[in-house]
Design an enzyme around this catalytic site. Structure first.
Site, mmCIF file in Angstrom:
data_model
loop_
_atom_site.group_PDB
_atom_site.id
_atom_site.type_symbol
_atom_site.label_atom_id
_atom_site.label_comp_id
_atom_site.label_asym_id
_atom_site.label_seq_id
_atom_site.Cartn_x
_atom_site.Cartn_y
_atom_site.Cartn_z
ATOM 1 N N GLY A 1 0.783 -1.239 0.000
ATOM 2 C CA GLY A 1 0.000 0.000 0.000
ATOM 3 C C GLY A 1 0.808 1.278 0.000
ATOM 4 O O GLY A 1 0.333 2.302 0.510
ATOM 5 N N ASN B 1 1.465 3.195 -2.557
ATOM 6 C CA ASN B 1 0.734 4.198 -3.347
ATOM 7 C C ASN B 1 -0.464 4.732 -2.566
ATOM 8 O O ASN B 1 -0.774 5.921 -2.646
ATOM 9 C CB ASN B 1 0.281 3.593 -4.682
ATOM 10 C CG ASN B 1 1.367 3.684 -5.735
ATOM 11 O OD1 ASN B 1 1.686 4.759 -6.216
ATOM 12 N ND2 ASN B 1 1.971 2.553 -6.057
ATOM 13 N N MET C 1 -4.551 -6.462 -6.908
ATOM 14 C CA MET C 1 -4.052 -7.460 -7.846
ATOM 15 C C MET C 1 -5.110 -8.463 -8.302
ATOM 16 O O MET C 1 -4.789 -9.537 -8.793
ATOM 17 C CB MET C 1 -2.848 -8.188 -7.233
ATOM 18 C CG MET C 1 -1.709 -7.255 -6.839
ATOM 19 S SD MET C 1 -1.192 -6.096 -8.150
ATOM 20 C CE MET C 1 -0.147 -7.180 -9.132
ATOM 21 N N ARG C 2 -6.371 -8.094 -8.159
ATOM 22 C CA ARG C 2 -7.455 -8.982 -8.577
ATOM 23 C C ARG C 2 -8.292 -8.264 -9.643
ATOM 24 O O ARG C 2 -8.569 -7.082 -9.503
ATOM 25 C CB ARG C 2 -8.324 -9.307 -7.356
ATOM 26 C CG ARG C 2 -9.284 -10.447 -7.537
ATOM 27 C CD ARG C 2 -9.972 -10.746 -6.205
ATOM 28 N NE ARG C 2 -9.036 -11.233 -5.206
ATOM 29 C CZ ARG C 2 -8.684 -12.505 -5.087
ATOM 30 N NH1 ARG C 2 -9.195 -13.412 -5.871
ATOM 31 N NH2 ARG C 2 -7.827 -12.866 -4.155
ATOM 32 N N LEU D 1 -11.421 -6.949 -11.393
ATOM 33 C CA LEU D 1 -12.806 -6.650 -11.030
ATOM 34 C C LEU D 1 -13.724 -7.205 -12.114
ATOM 35 O O LEU D 1 -13.388 -7.183 -13.301
ATOM 36 C CB LEU D 1 -12.985 -5.139 -10.900
ATOM 37 C CG LEU D 1 -12.218 -4.496 -9.737
ATOM 38 C CD1 LEU D 1 -12.173 -2.979 -9.894
ATOM 39 C CD2 LEU D 1 -12.829 -4.877 -8.394
ATOM 40 N N ASN E 1 -6.650 3.351 -12.029
ATOM 41 C CA ASN E 1 -5.618 2.396 -11.598
ATOM 42 C C ASN E 1 -4.246 2.978 -11.907
ATOM 43 O O ASN E 1 -4.104 3.755 -12.852
ATOM 44 C CB ASN E 1 -5.801 1.080 -12.373
ATOM 45 C CG ASN E 1 -4.754 0.038 -12.009
ATOM 46 O OD1 ASN E 1 -4.453 -0.151 -10.826
ATOM 47 N ND2 ASN E 1 -4.197 -0.630 -12.995
ATOM 48 N N HIS F 1 -0.508 1.654 -13.023
ATOM 49 C CA HIS F 1 0.124 0.462 -13.579
ATOM 50 C C HIS F 1 1.602 0.760 -13.836
ATOM 51 O O HIS F 1 1.922 1.822 -14.381
ATOM 52 C CB HIS F 1 -0.583 0.068 -14.882
ATOM 53 C CG HIS F 1 -0.024 -1.176 -15.491
ATOM 54 N ND1 HIS F 1 -0.265 -2.433 -14.961
ATOM 55 C CD2 HIS F 1 0.797 -1.362 -16.551
ATOM 56 C CE1 HIS F 1 0.374 -3.335 -15.697
ATOM 57 N NE2 HIS F 1 1.028 -2.715 -16.655
ATOM 58 N N SER G 1 1.772 4.465 -15.485
ATOM 59 C CA SER G 1 0.604 5.083 -16.122
ATOM 60 C C SER G 1 -0.566 5.057 -15.149
ATOM 61 O O SER G 1 -0.780 4.057 -14.462
ATOM 62 C CB SER G 1 0.183 4.291 -17.368
ATOM 63 O OG SER G 1 1.251 4.107 -18.267
ATOM 64 N N GLU H 1 -13.494 -2.921 -18.557
ATOM 65 C CA GLU H 1 -13.584 -4.378 -18.427
ATOM 66 C C GLU H 1 -12.300 -5.057 -18.908
ATOM 67 O O GLU H 1 -11.964 -6.144 -18.445
ATOM 68 C CB GLU H 1 -14.776 -4.917 -19.231
ATOM 69 C CG GLU H 1 -16.133 -4.651 -18.593
ATOM 70 C CD GLU H 1 -16.679 -3.258 -18.864
ATOM 71 O OE1 GLU H 1 -15.934 -2.404 -19.391
ATOM 72 O OE2 GLU H 1 -17.858 -3.014 -18.528
ATOM 73 N N GLU H 2 -11.596 -4.426 -19.834
ATOM 74 C CA GLU H 2 -10.391 -5.040 -20.405
ATOM 75 C C GLU H 2 -9.161 -4.652 -19.592
ATOM 76 O O GLU H 2 -8.971 -3.456 -19.294
ATOM 77 C CB GLU H 2 -10.224 -4.560 -21.854
ATOM 78 C CG GLU H 2 -9.357 -5.454 -22.699
ATOM 79 C CD GLU H 2 -9.160 -4.868 -24.097
ATOM 80 O OE1 GLU H 2 -8.104 -5.093 -24.670
ATOM 81 O OE2 GLU H 2 -10.073 -4.161 -24.564
ATOM 82 N N ASP I 1 -6.017 -3.276 -18.039
ATOM 83 C CA ASP I 1 -5.029 -2.221 -18.300
ATOM 84 C C ASP I 1 -5.220 -1.544 -19.657
ATOM 85 O O ASP I 1 -4.235 -1.135 -20.294
ATOM 86 C CB ASP I 1 -3.595 -2.790 -18.196
ATOM 87 C CG ASP I 1 -3.293 -3.360 -16.819
ATOM 88 O OD1 ASP I 1 -3.868 -2.861 -15.832
ATOM 89 O OD2 ASP I 1 -2.492 -4.312 -16.729
ATOM 90 N N GLU J 1 5.635 6.794 -9.284
ATOM 91 C CA GLU J 1 4.234 6.448 -9.007
ATOM 92 C C GLU J 1 3.689 7.311 -7.875
ATOM 93 O O GLU J 1 2.573 7.816 -7.931
ATOM 94 C CB GLU J 1 4.112 4.965 -8.633
ATOM 95 C CG GLU J 1 4.405 4.012 -9.772
ATOM 96 C CD GLU J 1 4.114 2.559 -9.402
ATOM 97 O OE1 GLU J 1 3.090 2.282 -8.760
ATOM 98 O OE2 GLU J 1 4.928 1.682 -9.769
HETATM 99 C C1 GAR Z 1 2.829 -0.712 -7.693
HETATM 100 O O1 GAR Z 1 4.058 -0.694 -8.359
HETATM 101 C C2 GAR Z 1 1.682 -0.681 -8.669
HETATM 102 O O2 GAR Z 1 1.937 0.095 -9.803
HETATM 103 C C3 GAR Z 1 1.578 -2.129 -9.045
HETATM 104 O O3 GAR Z 1 1.800 -2.844 -7.849
HETATM 105 C C4 GAR Z 1 2.617 -2.064 -6.975
HETATM 106 C C5 GAR Z 1 1.895 -1.900 -5.681
HETATM 107 O O4 GAR Z 1 2.712 -1.302 -4.733
HETATM 108 N N1 GAR Z 1 0.314 -2.427 -9.590
HETATM 109 C C6 GAR Z 1 0.111 -3.379 -10.507
HETATM 110 O O5 GAR Z 1 0.993 -4.094 -10.935
HETATM 111 C C7 GAR Z 1 -1.321 -3.525 -10.973
HETATM 112 N N2 GAR Z 1 -1.398 -4.372 -12.094
HETATM 113 P P1 GAR Z 1 2.085 -0.621 -3.441
HETATM 114 O O6 GAR Z 1 1.177 -1.672 -2.789
HETATM 115 O O7 GAR Z 1 3.255 -0.311 -2.574
HETATM 116 O O8 GAR Z 1 1.322 0.588 -3.871
#
Ligand code: GAR
Length: 189
Positions: free
Chosen positions: A17, A19, A91-92, A94, A108, A110, A137, A143-144, A146, A175
């Protein structure tokens, strides 16, 4: 001049967490965090949010299944008054039903320069491809995977000898800058 109340944002996480913490640190006139929710009750970010006094929701879809999980999540979001959802290391996938219910209100972050490297292992794939730049990004969730409209991006160089972890750490700094700025813009729409 506007006296609009801050937008109420829910953040969905699955892990550490960082971000979400960056989004929390940037709370103010533009938005407030109404809820931090996770599909993994053991996610370290949840305990952090709880210590800050932010409302949390934690439930695993294992057992009850995805539909019941998303129904409970939707109820928690409404109970918290959330108007917008920010995925932050969630990471799931929706479901189409959930995305349709919140259409245009989920974003989101990414860790790639979309449309390159959707999905997982973005940093290893960028290094293996011989790319000179990587990045992150913020995009609208559809639905698709990223694939929604990109709202903002930040670039970092890929340096000789970079491992995926080294590159991930360099991207993560960006990020944490990019996501709060993009969220502030998004909730004004
Ligand atoms: C981040 O780098 C985020 O961009 C990525 O997971 C990490 C989470 O870190 N997200 C993805 O890969 C989504 N497909 P965090 O829990 O420290 O924010």
């Amino acid at each position: 001049m506007t006296n609009a109340a801050p937008a109420k944002v829910a953040v969905l996480i699955s892990g550490r967490g960082s971000n979400m913490q960056a989004l929390a640190a940037a709370q103010g006139d533009a938005y407030r965090l109404a809820l931090v929710a996770s599909d993994r009750p053991e996610a370290p970010g949840l305990a952090w949010a709880d210590r800050q006094g932010i409302a949390t929701f934690a439930r695993s879809p294992k057992g009850t299944g995805k539909a019941a999980f998303e129904q409970a999540l939707d109820t928690a979001l409404h109970d918290a008054g959330a108007e917008w959802i920010a995925l932050a290391g969630y990471m799931r996938l929706l479901s189409d039903t959930f995305v349709a219910r919140w259409r245009g209100r989920i974003i989101n972050i990414h860790p790639s320069l979309l449309p390159k490297y959707k999905g997982l292992d973005t940093h290893a794939r960028a290094i293996a491809a011989g790319d000179e730049v990587a990045g992150c990004s913020v995009h609208v969730v559809t639905e698709e995977l990223d694939a929604g409209a990109v709202l903002a991006q930040a670039e970092v160089p890929i340096l000789a000898g970079d491992t995926p972890d080294m590159l991930a750490a360099r991207v993560l700094i960006e990020e944490h800058r990019l996501y709060p700025a993009a969220l502030k813009e998004f909730v004004r729409t």
